[in-house]
Scaffold this motif. Structure first.
Motif, PDB file in Angstrom:
ATOM      1  N   PHE A  33     -96.046 -46.270 -58.869  1.00  0.00           N
ATOM      2  CA  PHE A  33     -95.514 -45.711 -59.592  1.00  0.00           C
ATOM      3  C   PHE A  33     -96.797 -44.618 -60.617  1.00  0.00           C
ATOM      4  O   PHE A  33     -96.689 -43.626 -60.830  1.00  0.00           O
ATOM      5  CB  PHE A  33     -94.710 -46.164 -60.794  1.00  0.00           C
ATOM      6  N   SER A  34     -97.724 -45.564 -60.643  1.00  0.00           N
ATOM      7  CA  SER A  34     -98.722 -44.956 -61.868  1.00  0.00           C
ATOM      8  C   SER A  34     -99.535 -43.946 -60.933  1.00  0.00           C
ATOM      9  O   SER A  34    -100.220 -42.936 -61.427  1.00  0.00           O
ATOM     10  CB  SER A  34     -99.841 -46.057 -62.245  1.00  0.00           C
ATOM     11  N   ARG A  65     -98.002 -44.950 -49.079  1.00  0.00           N
ATOM     12  CA  ARG A  65     -98.896 -43.967 -49.394  1.00  0.00           C
ATOM     13  C   ARG A  65     -99.587 -44.476 -50.726  1.00  0.00           C
ATOM     14  O   ARG A  65    -101.000 -44.183 -50.650  1.00  0.00           O
ATOM     15  CB  ARG A  65     -98.109 -42.686 -49.571  1.00  0.00           C
ATOM     16  N   TYR A  66     -99.084 -44.954 -51.709  1.00  0.00           N
ATOM     17  CA  TYR A  66     -99.704 -44.933 -52.890  1.00  0.00           C
ATOM     18  C   TYR A  66    -100.108 -46.271 -53.304  1.00  0.00           C
ATOM     19  O   TYR A  66    -101.089 -46.732 -53.943  1.00  0.00           O
ATOM     20  CB  TYR A  66     -98.761 -44.664 -54.230  1.00  0.00           C
ATOM     21  N   VAL A  89    -107.011 -44.789 -63.584  1.00  0.00           N
ATOM     22  CA  VAL A  89    -106.865 -45.253 -65.107  1.00  0.00           C
ATOM     23  C   VAL A  89    -105.380 -45.309 -65.403  1.00  0.00           C
ATOM     24  O   VAL A  89    -105.088 -46.252 -66.157  1.00  0.00           O
ATOM     25  CB  VAL A  89    -107.630 -44.199 -65.977  1.00  0.00           C
ATOM     26  N   ALA A  90    -104.610 -44.498 -64.851  1.00  0.00           N
ATOM     27  CA  ALA A  90    -103.255 -44.470 -65.054  1.00  0.00           C
ATOM     28  C   ALA A  90    -102.772 -45.764 -64.735  1.00  0.00           C
ATOM     29  O   ALA A  90    -101.872 -46.273 -65.632  1.00  0.00           O
ATOM     30  CB  ALA A  90    -102.326 -43.511 -64.444  1.00  0.00           C
ATOM     31  N   ALA A  91    -103.024 -46.568 -63.587  1.00  0.00           N
ATOM     32  CA  ALA A  91    -102.569 -47.987 -63.421  1.00  0.00           C
ATOM     33  C   ALA A  91    -102.911 -49.008 -64.385  1.00  0.00           C
ATOM     34  O   ALA A  91    -102.227 -49.820 -64.623  1.00  0.00           O
ATOM     35  CB  ALA A  91    -102.981 -48.373 -62.206  1.00  0.00           C
ATOM     36  N   THR A 157    -105.355 -38.216 -70.642  1.00  0.00           N
ATOM     37  CA  THR A 157    -104.006 -38.737 -70.689  1.00  0.00           C
ATOM     38  C   THR A 157    -102.832 -37.621 -70.525  1.00  0.00           C
ATOM     39  O   THR A 157    -101.581 -38.262 -70.879  1.00  0.00           O
ATOM     40  CB  THR A 157    -103.615 -39.627 -72.026  1.00  0.00           C
ATOM     41  N   THR A 158    -103.118 -36.593 -70.335  1.00  0.00           N
ATOM     42  CA  THR A 158    -102.399 -35.215 -70.306  1.00  0.00           C
ATOM     43  C   THR A 158    -101.304 -35.575 -69.376  1.00  0.00           C
ATOM     44  O   THR A 158     -99.912 -35.597 -69.660  1.00  0.00           O
ATOM     45  CB  THR A 158    -102.948 -34.144 -70.155  1.00  0.00           C
ATOM     46  N   VAL A 159    -101.526 -35.909 -68.196  1.00  0.00           N
ATOM     47  CA  VAL A 159    -100.401 -36.293 -66.993  1.00  0.00           C
ATOM     48  C   VAL A 159     -99.553 -37.654 -67.610  1.00  0.00           C
ATOM     49  O   VAL A 159     -98.430 -37.585 -67.361  1.00  0.00           O
ATOM     50  CB  VAL A 159    -101.092 -36.494 -65.699  1.00  0.00           C
ATOM     51  N   VAL A 160    -100.384 -38.392 -67.634  1.00  0.00           N
ATOM     52  CA  VAL A 160     -99.704 -39.738 -68.137  1.00  0.00           C
ATOM     53  C   VAL A 160     -98.535 -39.582 -69.362  1.00  0.00           C
ATOM     54  O   VAL A 160     -97.463 -39.755 -69.440  1.00  0.00           O
ATOM     55  CB  VAL A 160    -100.601 -40.705 -68.664  1.00  0.00           C
ATOM     56  N   ALA A 161     -99.114 -38.836 -70.425  1.00  0.00           N
ATOM     57  CA  ALA A 161     -98.181 -38.372 -71.729  1.00  0.00           C
ATOM     58  C   ALA A 161     -97.158 -37.611 -71.250  1.00  0.00           C
ATOM     59  O   ALA A 161     -95.780 -37.605 -71.924  1.00  0.00           O
ATOM     60  CB  ALA A 161     -99.177 -37.782 -72.711  1.00  0.00           C
TER      61      ALA A 161
END
Length: 189
Positions: A33-34, A65-66, A89-91, A157-161
């Motif tokens: 998911f991350s 895949r991920y 970093v997202a994970a 953190t733009t994509v995460v936010a």
């Protein structure tokens, strides 16, 4: 984005392979998911982690895949601790958010257990700990504040936010699943 390491520690009460397998599967799915969030793959996020989906099985395509980007690089003696590397970093933000929710639920139910995830990056670790202790509040507001604090430290953190609502929903679901696994095991101790 720079690859990160994450340490997963399962306390002595969660040391049977059956339950560790379920917890590891949940962690792998959170990593997948991350990665989707990191790549801004909104279509896959909705398809596999949307509100109406029930969860992935271990043979699901997004895991192939991920989920392969992270790997166990070390196992510590004397406890069940896995060192995972090769994650974005997202994970290292999203997985500890879920674990913080697990710890919070277990504490509220009066269950003593140790189940921790520690990002290698000290800045991320500090802010995840503040989030986990409730210093940032609760719910989506707490996540927004966490991402704002990390952004101030020059983390992108733009994509995460942008996916804060979905992150809140997915981490709640997976935390609930993990709590059930842990409660089943702790209840038998």
């Amino acid at each position: 984005m720079e690859e990160q390491n994450l340490e997963v520690y399962f306390g002595t009460r969660i040391a049977n392979l059956y339950d560790v397998g379920y917890l590891a599967t949940d962690i792998q799915q959170l990593i997948a998911f991350s990665e989707m969030v990191n790549e801004a793959d909104a279509e896959s996020i909705e398809k596999y982690f949307g509100e109406k989906t029930k969860g992935l099985n271990r043979f699901a395509k997004p895991l192939e895949r991920y989920g392969k980007s992270s790997e166990i690089t070390d196992v510590r003696k004397g406890s069940l601790a896995l060192i995972l590397s090769g994650m974005a970093v997202a994970a290292t933000i999203i997985v500890p958010i879920a674990i913080a929710k697990v710890q919070r639920q277990l504490e509220q139910e009066g269950l003593e257990t140790t189940f921790e995830i520690s990002p290698e990056d000290e800045n991320i670790k500090t802010h995840i700990n503040a989030y986990a202790s409730g210093q940032y509040g609760t719910g989506i507001d707490a996540l927004n504040y966490l991402f704002e604090m990390l952004s101030r430290l020059n983390y992108n953190t733009t994509v995460v936010a942008e996916h804060v609502y979905r992150i809140e929903d997915v981490t709640d679901k997976y935390a609930g699943r993990m709590v059930k696994t842990i409660k089943r095991n702790v209840g038998n101790s």
